[in-house]
Motif scaffolding. Structure first.
Motif, PDB file in Angstrom:
ATOM      1  N   LEU A  57      -9.247   2.482   0.925  1.00 10.72           N
ATOM      2  CA  LEU A  57      -7.611   1.832   1.001  1.00 10.72           C
ATOM      3  C   LEU A  57      -7.505   0.762   1.077  1.00 10.72           C
ATOM      4  CD1 LEU A  57      -6.368   6.002   1.701  1.00 10.72           C
ATOM      5  CD2 LEU A  57      -6.466   4.208  -0.559  1.00 10.72           C
ATOM      6  N   LEU A  58      -9.218   0.085   0.932  1.00 11.40           N
ATOM      7  CA  LEU A  58      -8.599  -1.047   2.236  1.00 11.40           C
ATOM      8  C   LEU A  58      -7.278  -2.446   1.470  1.00 11.40           C
ATOM      9  CD1 LEU A  58      -9.654  -2.740   4.080  1.00 11.40           C
ATOM     10  CD2 LEU A  58     -11.291  -4.501   2.018  1.00 11.40           C
ATOM     11  N   ASP A  59      -6.968  -2.406  -0.007  1.00 10.09           N
ATOM     12  CA  ASP A  59      -6.312  -3.031  -0.443  1.00 10.09           C
ATOM     13  C   ASP A  59      -5.333  -3.219   0.334  1.00 10.09           C
ATOM     14  OD1 ASP A  59      -8.440  -4.666  -1.856  1.00 10.09           O
ATOM     15  OD2 ASP A  59      -7.994  -3.306  -3.518  1.00 10.09           O
ATOM     16  N   TYR A  60      -4.876  -1.814  -0.143  1.00 10.70           N
ATOM     17  CA  TYR A  60      -2.839  -1.393   0.666  1.00 10.70           C
ATOM     18  C   TYR A  60      -3.036  -1.481   2.437  1.00 10.70           C
ATOM     19  CZ  TYR A  60      -3.391   0.547  -4.173  1.00 10.70           C
ATOM     20  OH  TYR A  60      -4.112   0.992  -5.431  1.00 10.70           O
ATOM     21  N   HIS A  61      -3.903  -1.758   2.697  1.00  4.54           N
ATOM     22  CA  HIS A  61      -3.815  -1.677   4.115  1.00  4.54           C
ATOM     23  C   HIS A  61      -3.504  -3.000   4.338  1.00  4.54           C
ATOM     24  CE1 HIS A  61      -5.025  -1.539   8.312  1.00  4.54           C
ATOM     25  NE2 HIS A  61      -5.533  -3.330   8.078  1.00  4.54           N
ATOM     26  N   HIS A  62      -3.886  -3.836   3.207  1.00  2.97           N
ATOM     27  CA  HIS A  62      -3.765  -5.874   3.776  1.00  2.97           C
ATOM     28  C   HIS A  62      -2.483  -5.690   3.343  1.00  2.97           C
ATOM     29  CE1 HIS A  62      -7.069  -6.753   5.529  1.00  2.97           C
ATOM     30  NE2 HIS A  62      -7.871  -6.350   4.274  1.00  2.97           N
ATOM     31  N   SER A  63      -2.046  -5.226   2.193  1.00  2.00           N
ATOM     32  CA  SER A  63      -0.834  -5.316   1.503  1.00  2.00           C
ATOM     33  C   SER A  63      -0.097  -4.047   1.281  1.00  2.00           C
ATOM     34  CB  SER A  63      -1.200  -5.880  -0.228  1.00  2.00           C
ATOM     35  OG  SER A  63      -1.421  -7.189  -0.086  1.00  2.00           O
ATOM     36  N   PRO A  64       0.855  -3.785   2.360  1.00  3.18           N
ATOM     37  CA  PRO A  64       1.014  -2.303   2.010  1.00  3.18           C
ATOM     38  C   PRO A  64       2.318  -1.991   1.517  1.00  3.18           C
ATOM     39  CG  PRO A  64       1.551  -3.068   4.306  1.00  3.18           C
ATOM     40  CD  PRO A  64       0.725  -4.554   3.162  1.00  3.18           C
ATOM     41  N   HIS A  65       3.167  -3.591   0.586  1.00  9.78           N
ATOM     42  CA  HIS A  65       4.404  -2.821   0.420  1.00  9.78           C
ATOM     43  C   HIS A  65       4.620  -3.411  -1.163  1.00  9.78           C
ATOM     44  CE1 HIS A  65       6.907  -3.026   3.936  1.00  9.78           C
ATOM     45  NE2 HIS A  65       5.860  -4.456   4.257  1.00  9.78           N
ATOM     46  N   ARG A  66       4.655  -2.520  -2.154  1.00  9.43           N
ATOM     47  CA  ARG A  66       4.748  -2.546  -3.417  1.00  9.43           C
ATOM     48  C   ARG A  66       5.749  -2.250  -3.969  1.00  9.43           C
ATOM     49  NH1 ARG A  66      -0.859  -3.570  -5.280  1.00  9.43           N
ATOM     50  NH2 ARG A  66      -2.204  -3.894  -2.394  1.00  9.43           N
ATOM     51  N   LYS A  67       6.245  -2.797  -5.214  1.00 11.89           N
ATOM     52  CA  LYS A  67       7.175  -2.831  -6.307  1.00 11.89           C
ATOM     53  C   LYS A  67       7.311  -2.901  -7.850  1.00 11.89           C
ATOM     54  CE  LYS A  67      12.231  -4.360  -6.118  1.00 11.89           C
ATOM     55  NZ  LYS A  67      12.395  -4.120  -7.675  1.00 11.89           N
ATOM     56  N   ALA A  68       7.138  -1.991  -8.147  1.00  8.50           N
ATOM     57  CA  ALA A  68       7.698  -1.830  -9.697  1.00  8.50           C
ATOM     58  C   ALA A  68       8.003  -2.709 -10.555  1.00  8.50           C
ATOM     59  CB  ALA A  68       7.861  -0.622 -10.508  1.00  8.50           C
ATOM     60  N   THR A  69       8.577  -3.480 -11.925  1.00 13.17           N
ATOM     61  CA  THR A  69       9.227  -4.889 -12.007  1.00 13.17           C
ATOM     62  C   THR A  69      11.345  -3.827 -12.742  1.00 13.17           C
ATOM     63  OG1 THR A  69       8.469  -4.227 -14.297  1.00 13.17           O
ATOM     64  CG2 THR A  69       7.754  -6.196 -12.432  1.00 13.17           C
ATOM     65  N   ASN A  70      12.252  -4.188 -12.602  1.00 18.63           N
ATOM     66  CA  ASN A  70      13.496  -4.172 -12.687  1.00 18.63           C
ATOM     67  C   ASN A  70      13.161  -3.887 -14.356  1.00 18.63           C
ATOM     68  OD1 ASN A  70      14.429  -3.718  -9.804  1.00 18.63           O
ATOM     69  ND2 ASN A  70      14.861  -5.747 -10.041  1.00 18.63           N
ATOM     70  N   GLY A  71      14.190  -3.090 -15.047  1.00 20.80           N
ATOM     71  CA  GLY A  71      14.980  -3.173 -16.157  1.00 20.80           C
ATOM     72  C   GLY A  71      15.602  -4.171 -16.670  1.00 20.80           C
ATOM     73  N   LYS A  72      15.905  -4.492 -17.626  1.00 21.48           N
ATOM     74  CA  LYS A  72      16.815  -6.309 -18.141  1.00 21.48           C
ATOM     75  C   LYS A  72      18.225  -5.082 -18.717  1.00 21.48           C
ATOM     76  CE  LYS A  72      13.383  -8.563 -17.386  1.00 21.48           C
ATOM     77  NZ  LYS A  72      13.771  -9.939 -16.155  1.00 21.48           N
ATOM     78  N   PRO A  73      19.179  -5.703 -18.515  1.00 24.76           N
ATOM     79  CA  PRO A  73      20.105  -5.790 -18.172  1.00 24.76           C
ATOM     80  C   PRO A  73      20.280  -5.119 -20.449  1.00 24.76           C
ATOM     81  CG  PRO A  73      20.262  -7.707 -17.431  1.00 24.76           C
ATOM     82  CD  PRO A  73      18.737  -6.964 -17.332  1.00 24.76           C
TER      83      PRO A  73
END
Length: 478
Positions: A57-73
């Motif tokens: 889980l090393l990648d998430y140890h270095h980058s613990p904040h993850r976000k998906a993209t928003n829908g378009k209006p």
């Protein structure tokens, strides 16, 4: 530098839904062609999926904040917004997903197993989707719903058939290196193994995996040494193998006391003392080690253990050990029930579940909680009177107003919809039309229904004839 991480806290955010569009179709000779606002796109999900190529889980140890993209209006012309892209996060086989309180949300075992950690928000409906026979020209659209925000804990529990347990420097790494193709670090000092090592062993027709767990010392189950960090990697193993050092140079240690200590730590950790176990007396290539092994073997067998004398250096007794392990593994696999590829959990709602609750708090405020009312509030543009009226109609149809009356609410009482940290609070006025009264019934435009005066109709027809004549003259050939 850290190269192996088996526990991380991950902050995931799903994409927000796109807002719906409030638009009216307009073209020549059709100044009020009806609503044509498109819907907003759905926000992207955050999905955890097991990938066999991922081992840490090393990648998430270095980058613990993850976000998906928003829908378009949405847009006019009945054009819906584009959905947000799902964010797929690969995790190792055997990853357990928990919330901040330690409750297990998912246990991901098997390649391709997935779990939606955060769900994307719904897109808001455009005014074209909101129109009906009663509401022919809505002057509003619904807002997109925000995506889920989750703080989760990922914990890796190694998926292996056999776990080698014992004191530091008992020879566990040496044994796994000769039983399989694994190449762990081997040295003559304690705690050489800092991370679990996995190896694959083939014994006849049985293929199984074997794990080398960092050495245990007294108090490991309470956090001493490295034991507490890695005892969870033993939980999934079907068979435990005690590796006992028969050539230790520490005078206060012997194979029997080592075994008793490890057994006590497994018991204190919880549940591990009931797994099938066998004992390996290692380092019999040393003369004193061979003598000690012969001395303690009868005592171990009297306790019910199956005992093997081996030497990882001289490759003595390895074949017998590997086939004995294969026999135990085959029996363990045969005893396990066949699990279905897909498990569906059905949690039906109670027959009297209205979908929301109304509770009067100590300060006299009435709080409404429920998935639908809270979502509807988030979708409402409170700067638009017609949208507020539409919300009031929806809540009334759901039965919120009736429930408030039953709870003792009176005109002018405070009502909050949502949790304490994110609620909409208003003074309640029962049976009041909260919409745009100037339009008559909510969402209706009188201009689409009421007949125009005769003078205005004649002017419109004359304007249409003038426009047609002008177009004919523009395209008349010379």
């Amino acid at each position: 530098m850290t190269t192996f991480v088996d526990r991380v806290e991950l902050h995931v955010a799903a994409g927000n839904g796109g807002h719906g569009c409030a638009s009216v179709h307009r073209e020549k000779f059709k100044p009020l062609g009806g609503p044509d606002g498109g819907n907003g796109g759905r926000g992207g999900d955050v999905i955890l999926i097991v990938d066999q190529s991922v081992t840490t889980l090393l990648d998430y140890h270095h980058s613990p904040h993850r976000k998906a993209t928003n829908g378009k209006p949405g847009e006019g012309g009945n054009r819906s917004g584009k959905d947000g892209t799902d964010l797929v996060l690969p995790v190792p086989d055997g990853t357990v997903v928990m919330d901040g309180a330690g409750n297990v949300l998912a246990d991901l075992v098997g390649h391709g197993t997935s779990y939606v950690a955060a769900q994307g928000g719904r897109g808001g409906l455009g005014n074209a989707a909101l129109s009906s026979a009663r509401r022919k020209a809505p002057g509003f659209a619904l807002l997109g719903v925000p995506g889920d925000l989750q703080d989760i804990v990922l914990e890796l529990k190694t998926v292996a058939d056999v776990a080698l347990v014992g004191y530091p420097s008992a020879g566990k790494s040496s044994l796994i290196s000769v039983l399989s193709a694994a190449k762990p670090k081997i040295a003559d000092y304690p705690f050489t193994t800092l991370v679990p090592n996995l190896g694959v062993v083939t014994a006849g027709e049985t293929v199984y995996t074997i794990a080398d767990v960092p050495g245990l010392i007294p108090g490991a189950s309470q956090g001493k040494g490295l034991g507490l960090e890695f005892l969870r990697h033993v939980e999934r193993c079907s068979v435990l193998v005690h590796i006992l050092d028969t050539a230790t140079l520490e005078s206060e240690r012997d194979p029997i006391s080592d075994l008793d200590m490890i057994e006590e730590e497994l018991k204190q950790y919880g549940g591990l003392d009931r797994r099938p176990r066998m004992v390996v007396l290692n380092k019999i290539d040393v003369p004193d080690g061979k003598d000690l092994a012969e001395m303690v073997r009868p005592d171990l067998e009297s306790r019910g253990y199956r005992v093997f004398e081996v030497s990882a250096v001289a490759h003595t007794g390895l074949r017998e050990l590997s086939f004995a392990l294969a026999e135990l593994i085959a029996a363990s696999r045969a005893a396990k029930p066949q699990e279905e590829a897909t498990r569906i959990v059905i949690r039906p709602k109670a027959v009297d579940d209205s979908g929301f609750t109304v509770v009067q708090e100590e300060d006299g405020l009435f709080r409404v909680r429920g998935e639908k009312p809270e979502r509807w509030v988030r979708q409402t543009d409170f700067s638009n009177d017609e949208a507020v009226g539409y919300l009031a109609d929806r809540l009334n149809r759901l039965g919120v107003e009736q429930s408030l009356m039953k709870a003792g609410a009176r005109s002018g009482d405070g009502v909050a919809i949502g949790p304490e940290d994110n609620a909409v609070v208003f003074d309640w006025e029962p049976t009041v039309m909260a919409g745009a009264e100037m339009l008559g019934r909510r969402g209706e435009d009188h201009r689409l229904d009421e007949p125009r005066p005769a003078t205005q109709r004649r002017r419109d027809k004359q304007a249409e004839r003038d426009d047609a004549t002008q177009e004919f003259n523009d395209f008349k050939p010379f």
